[in-house]
Design a protein around this motif. Structure first.
Motif, PDB file in Angstrom:
ATOM      1  N   ASP A  16      70.254  60.295  52.601  1.00  0.00           N
ATOM      2  CA  ASP A  16      70.323  58.918  52.001  1.00  0.00           C
ATOM      3  C   ASP A  16      70.136  58.985  50.569  1.00  0.00           C
ATOM      4  OD1 ASP A  16      71.345  57.979  54.561  1.00  0.00           O
ATOM      5  OD2 ASP A  16      69.448  57.261  55.205  1.00  0.00           O
ATOM      6  N   ARG A  17      68.952  59.468  50.195  1.00  0.00           N
ATOM      7  CA  ARG A  17      68.603  59.419  48.784  1.00  0.00           C
ATOM      8  C   ARG A  17      69.445  59.964  48.018  1.00  0.00           C
ATOM      9  NH1 ARG A  17      62.896  62.277  48.893  1.00  0.00           N
ATOM     10  NH2 ARG A  17      63.434  62.915  46.947  1.00  0.00           N
ATOM     11  N   LEU A  18      70.177  61.396  48.453  1.00  0.00           N
ATOM     12  CA  LEU A  18      71.219  61.791  47.636  1.00  0.00           C
ATOM     13  C   LEU A  18      72.425  60.905  47.406  1.00  0.00           C
ATOM     14  CD1 LEU A  18      70.936  65.560  49.070  1.00  0.00           C
ATOM     15  CD2 LEU A  18      70.260  64.811  46.609  1.00  0.00           C
ATOM     16  N   LYS A  19      72.685  60.256  48.555  1.00  0.00           N
ATOM     17  CA  LYS A  19      74.043  59.387  48.582  1.00  0.00           C
ATOM     18  C   LYS A  19      73.804  58.264  47.419  1.00  0.00           C
ATOM     19  CE  LYS A  19      76.891  57.065  51.540  1.00  0.00           C
ATOM     20  NZ  LYS A  19      77.275  56.445  53.053  1.00  0.00           N
ATOM     21  N   SER A  28      82.119  62.703  44.634  1.00  0.00           N
ATOM     22  CA  SER A  28      82.888  62.392  45.670  1.00  0.00           C
ATOM     23  C   SER A  28      82.063  61.952  46.839  1.00  0.00           C
ATOM     24  CB  SER A  28      84.103  62.545  45.818  1.00  0.00           C
ATOM     25  OG  SER A  28      84.183  63.873  46.304  1.00  0.00           O
ATOM     26  N   SER A  29      81.084  62.879  46.921  1.00  0.00           N
ATOM     27  CA  SER A  29      80.526  62.960  48.182  1.00  0.00           C
ATOM     28  C   SER A  29      79.168  63.769  48.041  1.00  0.00           C
ATOM     29  CB  SER A  29      80.955  63.798  49.338  1.00  0.00           C
ATOM     30  OG  SER A  29      81.241  65.197  49.271  1.00  0.00           O
ATOM     31  N   VAL A  30      78.107  63.405  49.053  1.00  0.00           N
ATOM     32  CA  VAL A  30      76.947  64.151  49.009  1.00  0.00           C
ATOM     33  C   VAL A  30      77.397  65.702  49.289  1.00  0.00           C
ATOM     34  CG1 VAL A  30      74.893  64.699  50.373  1.00  0.00           C
ATOM     35  CG2 VAL A  30      75.628  62.351  49.906  1.00  0.00           C
ATOM     36  N   ASN A  31      78.098  66.102  50.004  1.00  0.00           N
ATOM     37  CA  ASN A  31      78.311  67.377  50.011  1.00  0.00           C
ATOM     38  C   ASN A  31      78.820  68.030  48.888  1.00  0.00           C
ATOM     39  OD1 ASN A  31      78.960  69.626  51.949  1.00  0.00           O
ATOM     40  ND2 ASN A  31      80.823  69.448  50.930  1.00  0.00           N
ATOM     41  N   GLU A  32      79.699  67.593  47.963  1.00  0.00           N
ATOM     42  CA  GLU A  32      80.405  67.909  46.760  1.00  0.00           C
ATOM     43  C   GLU A  32      78.918  68.215  45.828  1.00  0.00           C
ATOM     44  OE1 GLU A  32      83.171  66.687  43.011  1.00  0.00           O
ATOM     45  OE2 GLU A  32      83.195  65.613  45.125  1.00  0.00           O
ATOM     46  N   PHE A  33      78.157  67.107  45.877  1.00  0.00           N
ATOM     47  CA  PHE A  33      76.854  67.534  45.037  1.00  0.00           C
ATOM     48  C   PHE A  33      75.961  68.362  45.295  1.00  0.00           C
ATOM     49  CE2 PHE A  33      72.458  65.978  44.172  1.00  0.00           C
ATOM     50  CZ  PHE A  33      72.407  66.055  42.684  1.00  0.00           C
ATOM     51  N   VAL A  34      75.869  68.484  46.642  1.00  0.00           N
ATOM     52  CA  VAL A  34      74.888  69.649  47.348  1.00  0.00           C
ATOM     53  C   VAL A  34      75.400  71.109  46.981  1.00  0.00           C
ATOM     54  CG1 VAL A  34      73.630  70.751  49.143  1.00  0.00           C
ATOM     55  CG2 VAL A  34      73.707  68.147  48.925  1.00  0.00           C
ATOM     56  N   VAL A  35      76.832  71.336  47.131  1.00  0.00           N
ATOM     57  CA  VAL A  35      77.293  72.411  46.710  1.00  0.00           C
ATOM     58  C   VAL A  35      77.364  72.733  45.215  1.00  0.00           C
ATOM     59  CG1 VAL A  35      79.716  73.666  46.597  1.00  0.00           C
ATOM     60  CG2 VAL A  35      78.787  72.382  48.600  1.00  0.00           C
ATOM     61  N   TYR A  36      77.472  71.710  44.386  1.00  0.00           N
ATOM     62  CA  TYR A  36      77.339  72.007  42.839  1.00  0.00           C
ATOM     63  C   TYR A  36      75.680  72.416  42.599  1.00  0.00           C
ATOM     64  CZ  TYR A  36      76.541  70.656  37.953  1.00  0.00           C
ATOM     65  OH  TYR A  36      76.397  70.779  36.662  1.00  0.00           O
ATOM     66  N   VAL A  37      74.788  71.573  43.163  1.00  0.00           N
ATOM     67  CA  VAL A  37      73.539  71.906  42.936  1.00  0.00           C
ATOM     68  C   VAL A  37      73.052  73.347  43.463  1.00  0.00           C
ATOM     69  CG1 VAL A  37      70.969  71.370  43.522  1.00  0.00           C
ATOM     70  CG2 VAL A  37      72.764  69.508  42.817  1.00  0.00           C
ATOM     71  N   LEU A  38      73.542  73.714  44.502  1.00  0.00           N
ATOM     72  CA  LEU A  38      72.976  74.985  44.968  1.00  0.00           C
ATOM     73  C   LEU A  38      73.932  76.048  44.478  1.00  0.00           C
ATOM     74  CD1 LEU A  38      73.081  74.394  48.905  1.00  0.00           C
ATOM     75  CD2 LEU A  38      71.187  74.726  47.329  1.00  0.00           C
ATOM     76  N   ARG A  39      75.132  75.849  43.765  1.00  0.00           N
ATOM     77  CA  ARG A  39      75.807  76.959  43.067  1.00  0.00           C
ATOM     78  C   ARG A  39      75.020  77.192  41.686  1.00  0.00           C
ATOM     79  NH1 ARG A  39      81.973  75.193  44.511  1.00  0.00           N
ATOM     80  NH2 ARG A  39      82.223  76.766  46.182  1.00  0.00           N
ATOM     81  N   ASP A  40      74.597  76.030  41.336  1.00  0.00           N
ATOM     82  CA  ASP A  40      73.784  76.003  39.928  1.00  0.00           C
ATOM     83  C   ASP A  40      72.690  76.686  39.996  1.00  0.00           C
ATOM     84  OD1 ASP A  40      73.692  75.189  36.965  1.00  0.00           O
ATOM     85  OD2 ASP A  40      71.851  74.103  37.908  1.00  0.00           O
TER      86      ASP A  40
END
Length: 70
Positions: A16-19, A28-40
């Motif tokens: 919810d916080r990430l959203k 476009s989604s929390v999933n997209e953001f999390v994948v970006y952060v983890l890849r970084d």
């Protein structure tokens, strides 16, 4: 059969916080953001390096744990 993706479960309050964080960010989604952060994070590495002290590495690990990643 090899799967291209897996499900990663995170606590609902973190989701919810990430959203809220990504609103208006272009993600476009929390999933997209999390994948970006983890890849970084993985591109910079978390292992001890000459330019990062053990204390700094442990601080990063604690922050990630508090965010629900560990």
């Amino acid at each position: 059969m090899i799967r291209d993706k897996v499900t990663l479960k995170i606590p609902r309050p973190l989701y919810d916080r990430l959203k809220t964080v990504i609103e208006g960010s272009g993600f476009s989604s929390v999933n997209e953001f999390v994948v970006y952060v983890l890849r970084d994070l993985m591109s910079t590495g978390l292992e001890d390096r000459d330019d990062r002290s053990r204390d700094e590495t442990e601080a990063i690990r604690r922050r990630l744990k508090n965010l629900g990643y560990f």
